[in-house]
Each structure stands twice: as structure tokens, then as C-alpha cells.
Design an enzyme around this catalytic site. Sequence first.
Site, PDB file in Angstrom:
ATOM      1  N   LYS A  81       0.663  -1.310  -0.006  1.00 18.16           N
ATOM      2  CA  LYS A  81      -0.112  -0.090  -0.020  1.00 18.16           C
ATOM      3  C   LYS A  81       0.916   1.323   0.049  1.00 18.16           C
ATOM      4  CE  LYS A  81      -3.540   2.156   2.737  1.00 18.16           C
ATOM      5  NZ  LYS A  81      -4.354   2.144   4.000  1.00 18.16           N
ATOM      6  N   SER A 157      -8.535   3.918   3.341  1.00 15.73           N
ATOM      7  CA  SER A 157      -7.543   4.227   2.334  1.00 15.73           C
ATOM      8  C   SER A 157      -6.949   3.348   1.674  1.00 15.73           C
ATOM      9  CB  SER A 157      -6.334   5.156   3.060  1.00 15.73           C
ATOM     10  OG  SER A 157      -5.913   4.267   4.188  1.00 15.73           O
ATOM     11  N   SER A 181     -10.025   1.926   7.429  1.00 17.25           N
ATOM     12  CA  SER A 181      -9.314   1.920   6.169  1.00 17.25           C
ATOM     13  C   SER A 181      -8.897   0.547   5.580  1.00 17.25           C
ATOM     14  CB  SER A 181      -8.041   2.732   6.222  1.00 17.25           C
ATOM     15  OG  SER A 181      -8.310   3.992   6.149  1.00 17.25           O
TER      16      SER A 181
END
Length: 488
Positions: A81, A157, A181
Site C-alpha cells: 500500500k 484508504s 481503512s
Amino acid sequence: MKNVKAALTPEEYAKCDGTELARLIAAGEVTVAEVTASARAAIDRVNPTLNAIIELYEDRFAQPEEGLAHGPMRGVPFLIKDVSDHFGGRKMENGSRLSQGYVVPEDDHYAEMIKATGVNLVGRSATPEFSMSLTTATLLNGETHNPWKLGYSTSGSSGGAGSAVASGMVPIAHSSDIGGSTRGPAAWCGTVGLHPSRGRVSTGPGMSESGDGLAQSSVLTRTMRDTAVMLDAISIPQPGDPFILRKPDQPYTSFLRGDGPRLKIGFSTDPLLPSPVDPEVAETVRQTARVLEGLGHHVTESAPKFDQVAMNLMLTDLWYFEFDKYLDWLGERAGRKVSPDTVEKASWNFYNFAKERSVDAYLRALEELNTYRRQIGRWFASHDIWLSPTCAQVSQPNANYGMNLDIPPLEFLLHEDHPCQFMVWVNTCGVPAISLPLGHHTNGLPIGVQLAAKSGHEEQLIGLGAELEQAMPWSSRHPPMHVANIIV
């Protein structure tokens, strides 16, 4: 990896979870190089449309077996990520022009544990700028699409990771969660997302705790067995960790049998904010409650009582205390200054908002955290699990959210809080929670259901998840933009 032919078609590859791919490799039925070639074909098939992966690591495709550990997921494609300094030698840009081109100097403990599983780090997934939005769309990298409906949000996210896993590009991907997230993308993309207990996954050696203990790194997967394998791998205490959590005597994978003790489960679909819960989302929670009761669990309609509005206001004093200094630091190490030319509109507004946060307000907020933990903890004294929606609504259009919206900070937060109202309290209290893809809306979008347990009791979530995976299976549901559905 010259002239290596994929032993698995993209369709065959995309139907395998990480555990199955690792089994095929260990049995000699396929090689790491062949699986990597299949992954490349799968990515080439759908990523140009979804834009979930913003960078491919060509070195890992050219020499896929080089340096791989002999762990339980050896050779399985994995995504990093685009946030936080985890993986040394790789770019980490926070989805922002401010950090563009920055390279992490060295691995942290999370990266070391992930690499010890043997996964092959094939690329980097998209995030919203500074992980602050319910949609994964940035000026730096463009718009990431939900594979269930183009133009719709993957949430944030870990939105790029959610889209990539749901579409079959990779079976497992790095996620992290400070307010939902991991679980939000799991719910909106139809994957499995476990947020571990506070302190379960080491944040060392560079910091003691991330986000004042509210944030944890984890993974997104499509199956409970992949989730359990990876939880075993990343829940290893590291030197200098501030505290060591209770852990079961057996590996988490042993709880996949789903034969554990029957649990006391409270469920609720009542909104925590003055914003409605979609009726189909609520019905999926009620259906899950009925299934769990049928499996012998003790299920009642009940939920902790607390003020979510006040909690959200408290969190602004935590999340944005010295946020301006954090952005200054990010810019300095990348050779840039924070300005409207290097950050998006909402980020610029929060940068200036942070300058007004006080030390006194920050310290008061830390005390308030304990108030909420104890308040909600009293409910968990008589219950094992809280069952609720993961998100109050299913995925919304990308245009509804994003860091390029010029909205005052508190109004922006309120706007973003409504869909994710059931997730933030988990981070506040430091308890583990999992989102499971247990329903499907009539509009074609997946519905996530959240189960939260007492701190340190992830094995209960693994066991319940395994039971529900059998009773309410989701493996046959694939989004329209799935590798197996796009025949070329």
C-alpha cells in the site's frame, strides 16, 4: 522472467486464493515464475480500467524467485500500500505530489514479517492522499474504480488494495486502518478485512505506536484461511514493542474449524450518527444474526451506548494535532514545500486547520479515549461480539468524496463520517474487528458486515468468519470487472 509461460490461465489464477497458489507451488504443480506470469496477465487484463495498482515492480517479475523466504505463502503475488515507511527500497508517496518519488530507506518489522511469509512483492496499490478520504482518487495517480461498478468508490484508504483483491489481480494485499481503512474497502469491494487489536502488529522499530494506538497494519484477502495465515505471520511480538497482547495457545489457523465455544453476540443496525442505514444493509445484518443463532450462538439485539458525534470531535484533536508538522516533514525529505501546488484542496485546508490545534486539546483527547474505551468495554463485559454493518451505505460515486473537494475541515469530516460511522469506535477502543462480504445489494454492490470482539480475541473473529464463510458463502460472487469475466 523471459519467455516464461503462465501455467495457469488468468481465469484459473484469479480463482485461487493465496493458500491454494502456495500449495500448487509447494507441490511442484507450478513454479513461482509461472504464477508470477499468470499474475502479470491478470493485472494487464483489468488494471488499465481499474487503476488499482499504480506501480509494478519489474524486478519482481524478471526474477520472481530471487530472495523469497520459504514461508507459508511462498511465491504468492502481494501488493504494498502506498502509505507509511514499511518496505525499504520502494517508493512511498502517500498518494501525493508532495511525496512524489520518495523511497523508503529500510524495512520495518511489518515488512520483515510480510516478507518472511514468502510472498512476492509485485507492486504498489493506490491510496487517497494521506489516507484521508472515502474515495481512492488523487491528482497524482488518478481515479481508482470499484470493480463492481466503474466510477464508484473503493472506499479508502486501502482502496487500491481492495479493488485489486476483489478483481482477482492478487489474492492478498497490504492494508492499514486508523478509522476504517481496512474494513471500509473490504465492505465496498466485497473482500475480507481484519483490523487487529491495538498492539497486535508491531509498528517498530521506528515508532512505538501508530496514530496514538488507533492504527494497525493488516491485509485484505478473499478467504478466511488466507486471513488466518497472514494474521499468524504478522502477529509476532518484536523487540522493544511497548506491550505484548494476550494470544491463544494455538495458531489462528486452528480456529478455522469453527468449532469453538458458542458466543454471546449482540447485534444492532441503529445508526450511530444522524444518518440512515440502508435498509438492505440492515437486513443483511439481521440475516447474519439469524444464521449465527441457528449455529448455536446466543444472539440478542443489543449495542453499547456512547456518543459517536462527540467521539468524532475528540478524534479531530488527535488526528490533526501536528498534522501540519507531519506534512512539512514529508515535504522536506522529498525536497518540496507544502502548498496548494503540492497537496490537494482538502489537505491544504487540514494543513492550516492543524495549526490551530493545541497541546491542551490533544492531551484532553487522550484522556477521552480512555473514557470511551471503558464505556464501551462495560458492554463487552457481558458480550463477546458486537455485530453491525461495516458501512451504513454501500459504495457511493467517486465524485461524492475526495481530497480535491474544497470543504471546510469539520464539514469535510462530517461528510465522510456518515458512511463509516460503525468503524471508528473500533480504533478508539483498540479492539479487533472484521468485515465480511455477507450480502449483495439490489443495485449490484456488495454489503459488508462487521463483527468486533474484545481486545486480544481475534481467534473468535477467525472462528465466526469461518462459520459464516460456510453458511453464507461469498466465493462464487465475482464483480463484473473480475479477471475471470474479462475474456481477451
